[in-house]
Scaffold this motif. Structure first.
Motif: not given
Length: 380
Positions: A200, A247, A264, A292-294, A334, A372
């Motif tokens: 992320c 997400y 995260v 944050c984004k994944r 992912q 993650y």
């Protein structure tokens, strides 16, 4: 962190079968006959074999003659050539490290005794050991135990949380579980390097918590928490907050990190009426948090960054083998199918570096628990 395995080959095998006997026999064919230098083995199995851990350990110990085995149960297993996720499978690695170069760690449940007391004599002969550890996700004191182990042994920890819980979820010269087990490596015998890659990436600046209650963020930077959150995720996601699940995440900056490191944590709930956000960590006013984004693109970029960094740190030393503890949210979840994540690792490190590992419920690097991420440790 840099640590120094003896010259001999690391050997790894991986197999998938409904019957663990068939998988184990296939792995034996792949790893061949061990040498006298192979004194330690690492076994990772998927949840389908969880109830067979004791028999699997006995099988490998008796058929190979390798006396010491550590490992655990994961959501899946991996090697440098293949990822097998949520299917009956196992992987095993033989490590050419002499017995004075490692110490099996076990019996750490509620405190570091008696686990570290058993290792006290061995620890007195090393400087900064690296410890590959496996931990039970049902044990609420695991975060504190990680810090205690690091403080009391000076060890740099790498590892992950198992997919199953309780006795039999881990191996450390026999069945282990309910706490932490694994193996410590002497930095004098076995140089090693390790690093972490994030799945992320931050979408905005670090915020200071100005009001909170347990794990509920009420205000950030003296503004309603949800107002700050919506500003960062943009108008489209703000109009349908259900789309942020899986997400968008929260993250806790690591204090004192010179690389902008962060841990995260999931976003558990959003209260639009009260403008509050619940996350998977308890915070107090004055603490820091970011969002944050994944996504696959930034995860691949960061993975390649890590691999290039490890190659530089290895210098002219050949990379003999490795262990990769990977989040269950990564791999096929992912990077897509066809073992794409391990393909990226081969592209950067070469086709012939034997790597073993498993898909974890959480990943450990130094004394902290991550999500993650992927934690890659290489033997030089």
């Amino acid at each position: 962190m840099t640590f120094s395995a003896t010259q001999a080959d690391f050997r790894v095998g991986i197999a998938q079968a409904d019957d663990w006997h068939m998988a184990a026999a296939d792995i034996l064919r792949q790893i061949g006959t061990p040498t006298a230098l192979h004194r330690l083995g690492i076994i990772y199995v998927s949840s389908a074999y969880a109830h067979n851990m004791s028999d699997i350990e006995v099988f490998f110990r008796q058929t190979t003659g390798v006396p010491h085995w550590v490992g655990c149960v994961g959501h899946g297993v991996l090697t440098h050539r293949e990822e097998i996720f949520e299917a009956p499978a196992m992987t095993a690695m033989l490590c050419p490290i002499p017995e004075d170069g490692f110490h099996v760690l076990k019996e750490i449940h509620e405190d570091t005794e008696p686990g570290l007391s058993h290792a006290s004599s061995w620890l007195s002969q090393v400087d900064v050991p690296l410890a590959l550890i496996h931990a039970d996700p049902s044990n609420n004191v695991i975060p504190g135990l990680l810090q205690d182990i690091t403080l009391e042994s000076s060890a740099y920890l790498v590892g992950g949380l198992t997919s199953t819980m309780g006795e039999g979820s881990q191996l450390a010269d026999g069945l282990e579980g309910k706490g932490i087990s694994g193996v410590m490596f002497s930095n004098r015998i076995a140089p090693m390097i390790t690093g972490l890659t994030q799945g992320c990436s931050p979408i905005g600046p670090i915020h200071r918590v100005t009001e909170s209650e347990d794990n509920i963020l009420i205000s950030l930077d003296n503004r309603p928490a949800l107002e700050v959150f919506k500003e960062e995720i943009g108008d489209i996601l703000s109009r349908d907050l259900e789309k942020v699940a899986g997400y968008i995440f929260s993250a806790l900056p690591v204090e004192g990190s010179d690389k902008g490191d962060y841990m995260v944590r999931n976003i558990l709930a959003i209260d639009p009426g009260q403008q509050m956000i619940a996350i998977g960590a308890e915070l107090e006013p004055g603490d820091e948090v970011l969002f944050c984004k994944r996504d696959t693109e930034t995860a691949e970029e960061d993975l390649r960054r890590l691999l290039k960094d490890l190659r530089v740190r290895a210098g002219t030393s050949p990379i003999k083998g490795g262990v990769y503890i990977n989040c269950a949210g990564r791999g096929p979840n992912q990077f897509g199918g066809n073992s794409r994540e391990m393909e990226i690792i081969r592209e950067e490190l070469g086709d012939n570096v034997p790597i073993t590992g498993f898909f974890a419920n959480g990943e450990v690097s130094y004394d902290r628990l991550y999500s993650y991420t992927g934690v890659l440790t290489l033997f030089l």
